[in-house]
Design a protein around this motif. Structure first.
Motif, mmCIF file in Angstrom:
data_model
loop_
_atom_site.group_PDB
_atom_site.id
_atom_site.type_symbol
_atom_site.label_atom_id
_atom_site.label_comp_id
_atom_site.label_asym_id
_atom_site.label_seq_id
_atom_site.Cartn_x
_atom_site.Cartn_y
_atom_site.Cartn_z
ATOM 1 N N ARG A 1 0.749 -1.308 -0.108
ATOM 2 C CA ARG A 1 0.134 0.029 -0.083
ATOM 3 C C ARG A 1 0.954 1.296 0.005
ATOM 4 O O ARG A 1 0.280 2.266 -0.828
ATOM 5 C CB ARG A 1 -0.984 -0.012 1.099
ATOM 6 N N LYS A 2 1.906 1.065 0.585
ATOM 7 C CA LYS A 2 2.974 2.290 0.714
ATOM 8 C C LYS A 2 3.488 2.682 -0.670
ATOM 9 O O LYS A 2 3.578 4.179 -0.881
ATOM 10 C CB LYS A 2 3.961 2.194 1.834
ATOM 11 N N TYR B 1 -9.192 7.636 1.671
ATOM 12 C CA TYR B 1 -7.995 7.972 2.757
ATOM 13 C C TYR B 1 -8.265 9.560 3.197
ATOM 14 O O TYR B 1 -8.168 9.791 4.478
ATOM 15 C CB TYR B 1 -6.542 7.872 2.062
ATOM 16 N N ASN C 1 0.189 10.115 -1.957
ATOM 17 C CA ASN C 1 0.732 10.070 -0.685
ATOM 18 C C ASN C 1 1.241 11.433 -0.213
ATOM 19 O O ASN C 1 0.936 11.839 0.987
ATOM 20 C CB ASN C 1 1.809 9.040 -0.435
ATOM 21 N N CYS D 1 1.684 7.558 6.212
ATOM 22 C CA CYS D 1 0.882 6.919 5.218
ATOM 23 C C CYS D 1 0.777 5.448 5.954
ATOM 24 O O CYS D 1 -0.392 4.907 5.844
ATOM 25 C CB CYS D 1 1.792 6.219 4.096
ATOM 26 N N GLN D 2 1.533 4.766 6.686
ATOM 27 C CA GLN D 2 1.337 3.544 7.525
ATOM 28 C C GLN D 2 0.138 4.034 8.421
ATOM 29 O O GLN D 2 -0.720 3.003 8.525
ATOM 30 C CB GLN D 2 2.284 3.261 8.234
ATOM 31 N N TYR E 1 -3.479 4.374 6.266
ATOM 32 C CA TYR E 1 -3.651 3.100 5.530
ATOM 33 C C TYR E 1 -4.297 1.960 6.581
ATOM 34 O O TYR E 1 -5.321 1.306 6.400
ATOM 35 C CB TYR E 1 -2.729 2.482 4.916
ATOM 36 N N THR F 1 -8.666 0.368 7.166
ATOM 37 C CA THR F 1 -8.944 -1.061 6.755
ATOM 38 C C THR F 1 -10.153 -1.461 8.080
ATOM 39 O O THR F 1 -10.260 -0.761 9.097
ATOM 40 C CB THR F 1 -7.728 -2.025 7.207
#
Length: 338
Positions: free
Chosen positions: A128-129, A141, A290, A330-331, A334, A338
């Protein structure tokens, strides 16, 4: 028996009516496309298309047809071929080759496997990153990011759907369809009441690249000596010449003023400063989405009460943030989605 082929000389162009399958998504009616009551971009008519796979990418031929679905337009097969040529979709499945063609094109089995891998499997194989965000993923997002800020913070900001600018910019389509799309986009923007906001966030995705446009103090007088409107264009790939967007942005802004019925004259509107600060740059060809999300996050956190060209560029400099800070953001973003 001999057969004679009928002449197609006088045959009218074949038209195709684009209809959504009810099993794929909800039915889009005229009342949906003309609704003015939606206050959120995430529930706007064009965002409704995110649930259908034809709009899972940027401004490309799929978006042209998606907008036609909303408009319930009929498009000739000739139009379809022309639009596909001029507005290619980068999410098309890889081409299939014969065994002999594959052996000529590739010398390694790994490369052949990667080519023949189904698109959805290949998409999941990318972390995903490192994934290049499509419009649907970007807005999901962004929604989480927007909701992470307090109500007080959000009162100074408004935002536009990430597809509105690219829809407004569509060029390789029928004039009547183009005019209808522009009219609706400007109508949706008018409903956002952007002239009552200090800042308006406008994510832009054009030519397969993400940028961030921020409109500052558009409700102020263009002739004010203390606080004049200005625009910021944040680009993580400045080597690609962000100046190429300027004429499109200025036309976009002019039409917004005209739709609002503002008294400002055209020459004054065209003189609104467009500032391009030297911000941190992306490290590869997939990070632009991003970067735009992180630009938005940091700008909303540190935006001054009154933005002025005298204080520019404020915090928007080359050392604004580190690569580690971006990766952590970003981590976190994301994982929250979820």
């Amino acid at each position: 028996m001999s057969r004679t082929r009928k002449s197609n000389r006088n045959k009218k162009p074949t038209t195709v009516e684009i209809v959504l399958d009810s099993s794929d998504t909800d039915t889009v009616t005229d009342s949906d496309s003309d609704s003015d009551s939606d206050s959120s971009d995430l529930h706007s008519p064009i965002s409704e298309l995110f649930r259908h796979n034809v709009s899972k990418h940027r401004s490309c031929w799929r978006h042209v047809f998606s907008s036609s679905i909303v408009q319930k337009k009929r498009i000739t097969l000739g139009d379809i071929k022309e639009v596909k040529k001029s507005s290619m979709c980068l999410l098309e499945c890889p081409p299939r080759f014969t065994r002999r063609e594959r052996s000529k094109r590739f010398g390694k089995k790994e490369e052949v496997k990667e080519l023949m891998r189904p698109h959805k499997v290949a998409e999941r194989a990318v972390s995903r990153k490192r994934e290049k965000l499509d419009s649907g993923a970007f807005m999901r997002y962004f929604e989480n990011l927007w909701n992470s800020f307090s109500e007080d913070k959000r009162t100074s900001f408004a935002y536009l759907d990430c597809l509105w600018f690219s829809l407004y910019l569509q060029q390789n389509i029928h004039k009547e369809l183009k005019r209808d799309i522009k009219t609706k986009v400007l109508k949706w923007i008018k409903n956002k009441c952007i002239f009552s906001m200090k800042y308006v966030i406008v994510p832009i995705v054009c030519w397969s690249h993400w940028n961030l446009l921020i409109l500052c103090h558009f409700g102020e007088s263009l002739q004010s000596e203390t606080q004049r409107p200005c625009m910021l264009l944040l680009d993580s790939l400045q080597g690609a010449d962000p100046g190429r967007y300027e004429k499109y942005i200025r036309k976009f802004v002019l039409d917004i003023f005209m739709e609002e019925g503002r008294p400002e004259k055209k020459d004054l509107i065209y003189r609104i400063p467009l500032l391009v600060p030297e911000v941190p740059q992306q490290r590869d060809d997939v990070e632009c989405g991003n970067f735009v999300l992180y630009y938005i996050n940091l700008f909303m956190e540190g935006a001054p009460e009154n933005f002025s060209t005298e204080g520019y560029p404020y915090f928007m400099k080359k050392d604004w943030f580190s690569p580690k800070g971006l990766d952590y953001f970003c981590q976190k973003l994301y994982s929250s989605a979820t």
